[in-house]
Enzyme design. Structure first.
Site, PDB file in Angstrom:
ATOM      1  N   THR A  43     -21.920   2.538  43.135  1.00 12.62           N
ATOM      2  CA  THR A  43     -20.544   2.935  43.473  1.00 12.62           C
ATOM      3  C   THR A  43     -19.481   2.073  42.816  1.00 12.62           C
ATOM      4  O   THR A  43     -18.327   2.096  43.231  1.00 12.62           O
ATOM      5  CB  THR A  43     -20.337   2.893  45.001  1.00 12.62           C
ATOM      6  N   TRP A  44     -19.854   1.308  41.800  1.00 11.62           N
ATOM      7  CA  TRP A  44     -18.858   0.468  41.130  1.00 11.62           C
ATOM      8  C   TRP A  44     -17.743   1.351  40.577  1.00 11.62           C
ATOM      9  O   TRP A  44     -18.002   2.348  39.901  1.00 11.62           O
ATOM     10  CB  TRP A  44     -19.539  -0.320  40.008  1.00 11.62           C
ATOM     11  N   ASP A  91     -25.639   1.671  46.940  1.00 12.81           N
ATOM     12  CA  ASP A  91     -25.263   0.289  46.671  1.00 12.81           C
ATOM     13  C   ASP A  91     -23.754   0.169  46.541  1.00 12.81           C
ATOM     14  O   ASP A  91     -23.112   0.954  45.836  1.00 12.81           O
ATOM     15  CB  ASP A  91     -25.924  -0.172  45.363  1.00 12.81           C
ATOM     16  N   TYR A 140     -15.956  -4.344  45.036  1.00 11.27           N
ATOM     17  CA  TYR A 140     -15.605  -3.075  44.412  1.00 11.27           C
ATOM     18  C   TYR A 140     -14.331  -2.514  45.038  1.00 11.27           C
ATOM     19  O   TYR A 140     -14.320  -2.094  46.201  1.00 11.27           O
ATOM     20  CB  TYR A 140     -16.736  -2.054  44.558  1.00 11.27           C
ATOM     21  N   GLN A 178     -30.894  -7.900  41.888  1.00 11.70           N
ATOM     22  CA  GLN A 178     -30.204  -6.786  41.225  1.00 11.70           C
ATOM     23  C   GLN A 178     -29.584  -7.302  39.928  1.00 11.70           C
ATOM     24  O   GLN A 178     -28.750  -8.207  39.949  1.00 11.70           O
ATOM     25  CB  GLN A 178     -29.117  -6.206  42.137  1.00 11.70           C
ATOM     26  N   TYR A 201     -28.820  -2.301  37.735  1.00 16.42           N
ATOM     27  CA  TYR A 201     -27.485  -1.691  37.725  1.00 16.42           C
ATOM     28  C   TYR A 201     -27.086  -1.356  36.295  1.00 16.42           C
ATOM     29  O   TYR A 201     -27.612  -1.916  35.337  1.00 16.42           O
ATOM     30  CB  TYR A 201     -26.462  -2.563  38.444  1.00 16.42           C
ATOM     31  N   LEU A 238     -27.597   3.080  32.571  1.00 20.63           N
ATOM     32  CA  LEU A 238     -27.187   3.927  31.445  1.00 20.63           C
ATOM     33  C   LEU A 238     -26.124   3.249  30.591  1.00 20.63           C
ATOM     34  O   LEU A 238     -25.493   3.897  29.748  1.00 20.63           O
ATOM     35  CB  LEU A 238     -26.671   5.281  31.959  1.00 20.63           C
TER      36      LEU A 238
END
Length: 277
Positions: A22-23, A51, A56, A163, A191, A194
């Site tokens: 959810t960053w 997460d 954030y 993480q 994390y 992609l």
């Protein structure tokens, strides 16, 4: 739909191998409805690990997640993080309770130290263990800690996960962090699997994707998920993107695919500093 794949923590708790990050979600009020829909679509698809972190959006992401899971809390494995600047004995507890209020829940399933700061790890771990004891968190772990940091954890302390940044272009953890964690049955949580979309357009990914009739994004995600002890937490701000991520679970990369990707994105041959985004 792909069969559920899970990863098991040292505690024995199993979670989906593919979760949701959810960053930078919750920052833009005009996108809130779309982001809520994407998180809820992920839950529908079994991507029930979510997460987030107090950092954030200065808590905006936690508030978004809290709204998204309302009425479904028991179906969700919730991960959040404490900033290193808050990670002393008192600050860890206060930060956790503030996160609980924003999330609208009485517990965080897995609470991580976001990265290492100036507070002694022993002090942070003691505070985290206290939160486990009082039921505020189910378990604790770390984020962005390299092997030398992990070796400084108090004797007998074992995080549930580390993480870290891991994807085709960020393979440094494979050299020494993966072996260290595997020797202790500690799974990694990847994390930015992609690379925030920057991997797309690479010829090797395009070729493998074409052979499988899928997208390059799905190949890159399937590559991270090829490990049975790695959890991937890509962010997706639309339901369509969530569905595309989920379909990566159906992509089975062949030995030839992996060789082609290794040639394009070589594995590390020496120790590399742990990268952070």
């Amino acid at each position: 739909m792909a069969a559920a794949r899970t990863v098991t923590f040292p505690s024995g708790v199993s979670v989906p191998a593919l979760g949701q990050g959810t960053w930078r979600m919750g920052d833009d009020p005009s996108r809130r409805a779309e982001e809520l829909a994407s998180l809820r679509r992920g839950l529908d698809l079994g991507m029930t690990l979510i997460d987030t972190a107090e950092m954030y959006g200065s808590g905006a992401s936690e508030e978004l997640v809290g709204e998204a899971i309302r009425g479904h809390r028991d179906d969700v494995f919730l991960v959040s993080k404490v900033l290193p600047s808050n990670a002393d004995a008192r600050g860890t507890v206060e930060a956790c309770h503030a996160s609980l209020r924003r999330l609208g829940t009485d517990r965080i399933d897995l609470y991580l130290l976001h990265w290492r700061g100036g507070v002694p790890l022993s002090e942070t771990v003691e505070a985290l263990e206290g939160l486990v004891s009082d039921g505020s968190i189910g378990a604790w772990g770390v984020s962005n800690l390299d092997v030398d940091d992990l070796t400084e954890l108090p004797e007998g302390a074992r995080p549930q996960t580390d993480q870290v940044l891991y994807n085709l272009t960020r393979r440094g953890p494979e050299y020494d962090l993966f072996p260290w964690c595997r020797a202790r049955s500690v799974p990694l949580m990847a994390y930015s699997p992609l690379e925030q979309g920057r991997l797309l357009g690479h010829q090797a990914l395009e070729s493998v994707a074409s052979a499988h009739g899928c997208t390059p994004l799905q190949v890159a995600l399937a590559w991270v998920l090829r490990h049975d002890d790695v959890i991937a937490i890509p962010k997706a701000s639309t339901a369509a993107h969530v569905e595309e991520n989920h379909a990566a679970l159906d992509v089975s990369l062949t030995d030839d695919d992996l060789k082609a990707l290794d040639a394009a994105f070589p594995a590390p041959v020496r120790k590399e500093p742990l990268e952070i985004l």
